[in-house]
Design an enzyme around this catalytic site. Structure first.
Site, PDB file in Angstrom:
ATOM      1  N   ASN A   9       0.322  -1.032   0.130  1.00  0.00           N
ATOM      2  CA  ASN A   9       0.165  -0.184   0.014  1.00  0.00           C
ATOM      3  C   ASN A   9       0.627   1.293  -0.219  1.00  0.00           C
ATOM      4  O   ASN A   9       1.631   1.738   1.004  1.00  0.00           O
ATOM      5  CB  ASN A   9      -1.162   0.346   1.100  1.00  0.00           C
ATOM      6  CG  ASN A   9      -1.920   1.096   1.895  1.00  0.00           C
ATOM      7  OD1 ASN A   9      -1.452   2.174   0.787  1.00  0.00           O
ATOM      8  ND2 ASN A   9      -2.294   1.486   2.546  1.00  0.00           N
ATOM      9  N   LYS A  11       0.288   3.962  -0.543  1.00  0.00           N
ATOM     10  CA  LYS A  11      -0.221   5.590   0.422  1.00  0.00           C
ATOM     11  C   LYS A  11       0.263   6.197  -0.512  1.00  0.00           C
ATOM     12  O   LYS A  11       0.025   6.578  -1.717  1.00  0.00           O
ATOM     13  CB  LYS A  11      -0.421   5.597   1.589  1.00  0.00           C
ATOM     14  CG  LYS A  11      -0.068   4.076   2.719  1.00  0.00           C
ATOM     15  CD  LYS A  11      -0.224   4.735   4.152  1.00  0.00           C
ATOM     16  CE  LYS A  11      -0.352   3.261   4.854  1.00  0.00           C
ATOM     17  NZ  LYS A  11       0.031   3.815   5.744  1.00  0.00           N
ATOM     18  N   HIS A  95      -9.415   0.991   4.636  1.00  0.00           N
ATOM     19  CA  HIS A  95      -8.263   1.416   6.020  1.00  0.00           C
ATOM     20  C   HIS A  95      -8.497   2.386   6.807  1.00  0.00           C
ATOM     21  O   HIS A  95      -9.506   2.877   6.473  1.00  0.00           O
ATOM     22  CB  HIS A  95      -7.232   1.922   4.455  1.00  0.00           C
ATOM     23  CG  HIS A  95      -5.542   1.898   4.904  1.00  0.00           C
ATOM     24  ND1 HIS A  95      -5.561   3.010   6.168  1.00  0.00           N
ATOM     25  CD2 HIS A  95      -4.259   0.757   5.020  1.00  0.00           C
ATOM     26  CE1 HIS A  95      -4.091   2.771   6.672  1.00  0.00           C
ATOM     27  NE2 HIS A  95      -4.313   1.961   6.027  1.00  0.00           N
ATOM     28  N   GLU A  97      -6.290   4.750   8.088  1.00  0.00           N
ATOM     29  CA  GLU A  97      -6.626   6.183   7.802  1.00  0.00           C
ATOM     30  C   GLU A  97      -7.675   6.759   6.929  1.00  0.00           C
ATOM     31  O   GLU A  97      -8.506   7.837   7.019  1.00  0.00           O
ATOM     32  CB  GLU A  97      -4.998   6.347   6.420  1.00  0.00           C
ATOM     33  CG  GLU A  97      -4.129   6.120   7.424  1.00  0.00           C
ATOM     34  CD  GLU A  97      -2.982   5.278   6.565  1.00  0.00           C
ATOM     35  OE1 GLU A  97      -2.527   5.388   5.814  1.00  0.00           O
ATOM     36  OE2 GLU A  97      -2.048   4.724   7.298  1.00  0.00           O
ATOM     37  N   GLU A 167      -5.231  -5.013  10.183  1.00  0.00           N
ATOM     38  CA  GLU A 167      -4.287  -3.815  10.438  1.00  0.00           C
ATOM     39  C   GLU A 167      -4.458  -3.395  12.402  1.00  0.00           C
ATOM     40  O   GLU A 167      -5.263  -2.113  12.003  1.00  0.00           O
ATOM     41  CB  GLU A 167      -4.681  -2.775   9.966  1.00  0.00           C
ATOM     42  CG  GLU A 167      -3.771  -3.140   8.765  1.00  0.00           C
ATOM     43  CD  GLU A 167      -3.312  -2.311   7.390  1.00  0.00           C
ATOM     44  OE1 GLU A 167      -2.514  -2.885   6.635  1.00  0.00           O
ATOM     45  OE2 GLU A 167      -3.730  -1.626   6.857  1.00  0.00           O
ATOM     46  N   GLY A 173       2.414   2.455  10.737  1.00  0.00           N
ATOM     47  CA  GLY A 173       3.462   3.952  11.078  1.00  0.00           C
ATOM     48  C   GLY A 173       4.370   4.043  11.391  1.00  0.00           C
ATOM     49  O   GLY A 173       4.845   5.070  12.344  1.00  0.00           O
ATOM     50  N   SER A 213       3.796  -1.853  10.065  1.00  0.00           N
ATOM     51  CA  SER A 213       4.848  -1.834  10.074  1.00  0.00           C
ATOM     52  C   SER A 213       5.781  -3.246  10.073  1.00  0.00           C
ATOM     53  O   SER A 213       6.727  -3.973  10.509  1.00  0.00           O
ATOM     54  CB  SER A 213       5.706  -1.564  11.961  1.00  0.00           C
ATOM     55  OG  SER A 213       4.915  -0.517  11.920  1.00  0.00           O
TER      56      SER A 213
HETATM   57  P1  13P Z   1       3.075   0.652   7.271  1.00  0.00           P
HETATM   58  O1  13P Z   1       3.605  -1.048   6.579  1.00  0.00           O
HETATM   59  O2  13P Z   1       3.689   1.423   7.200  1.00  0.00           O
HETATM   60  O3  13P Z   1       3.108   0.147   9.047  1.00  0.00           O
HETATM   61  O4  13P Z   1       1.697   1.063   7.086  1.00  0.00           O
HETATM   62  C1  13P Z   1       1.380   0.067   6.905  1.00  0.00           C
HETATM   63  C2  13P Z   1      -0.054  -0.103   6.335  1.00  0.00           C
HETATM   64  O5  13P Z   1      -1.096   0.566   7.012  1.00  0.00           O
HETATM   65  C3  13P Z   1      -1.328  -1.017   5.115  1.00  0.00           C
HETATM   66  O6  13P Z   1      -1.765  -0.398   4.768  1.00  0.00           O
END
Ligand code: 13P
Length: 251
Positions: A9, A11, A95, A97, A167, A173, A213
């Site tokens: 992803n 982003k 997601h 976010e 997640e 992150g 992560s």
């Molecule tokens: P990170 O791997 O940067 O922690 O993000 C995970 C994520 O949100 C994947 O959709």
């Protein structure tokens, strides 16, 4: 048996030239990962360019979001049919976010999931608790509510075409990965929810990815868990060697 799916992803990162280079770098080495499914999910404005870069390889293309309506006056939105037209196989939906920054509800996510399935896309439906919810002992209640709401009204056949991504929001992150045990117990709980609503056979077939992560250093231990069927990777999916290092953890 469930095939492991390692999906990146990206982003809201990269620009066109590095996006294409990243996609080409992954596609070039994809044949080393025959037993796995690999996918990249670039920003929507680069789906076309990235789709061309991975054409003919085993890497699948995925989007990060879509809107549930077929077409019409929905400024700024993209439909499932448009994603199919661009060669997408997957679409990430719900997601954290989008849930927490952009205010997406389970109801809105559910409409998107149904529209994605109707168009023949494989939705990667994300669920996960906030740190405060975990600390308050609400993890399983939150996961149950998101499962019920985001995946409401799916037939057994539709459910068999869904990928779920667990997640935990506190692990995204932050560099704070869930322990393999923490992740496994939620994955198992999700599988039990599928079993309760449908049946054991279906529950055994649905792929449940972990995200938060994931790095080459922790991937193998996570992917070894019996109910973890892949990874949804954020930051580490932006580098060819890190992304493929994670995939190597599943071999
Ligand atoms: P990170 O791997 O940067 O922690 O993000 C995970 C994520 O949100 C994947 O959709």
């Amino acid at each position: 048996m469930r095939r492991v799916l390692i999906a990146g992803n990206w982003k809201m990162n990269t620009t066109r030239v590095p996006a294409v280079a990243l996609a080409e770098g992954i596609a070039e080495k994809a044949n080393d990962f025959d037993s796995l499914d690999l996918a990249v999910c670039p920003p929507s404005c680069y789906l076309d360019a990235v789709g061309r870069a991975i054409a003919g390889s085993k890497v699948g293309l995925g989007a990060q979001n879509m809107y549930h309506e077929r077409e019409g006056a929905y400024t700024g939105e993209i439909s499932a049919a448009m994603l199919c037209d661009l060669g997408c196989r997957y679409v990430i939906l719900g997601h954290s976010e989008r849930r927490h920054i952009l205010g997406e509800t389970d109801g809105a996510i559910n409409q998107k999931v149904l529209a994605a399935l109707a168009a023949g896309l494989t939705p990667i439906v994300c669920v996960g608790e906030l740190l405060a919810e975990r600390e308050a002992g609400q993890t399983f209640a939150v996961i149950g509510r998101q499962f019920d709401g985001s995946l409401a009204g799916l037939s057994a056949e539709q459910m068999s075409n869904v990928v779920i991504a667990y997640e935990p929001v506190w692990a995204i992150g932050t560099g704070k990965v869930a322990t393999p045990q923490q992740a496994e117990e939620v994955h198992l709980a999700l599988r039990k929810l599928i079993e309760k609503r449908y049946n054991e056979g279906l529950a055994k077939g649905v792929r449940i990815q972990y995200g938060g992560s994931v790095k080459p250093e922790n991937a193998a231990e996570l992917l070894k868990q019996p109910d973890i069927d892949g990874a949804l990777v954020g930051g580490a999916s932006l580098k060819v060697d890190l992304f493929l290092g994670i995939a190597a953890g599943a071999l």
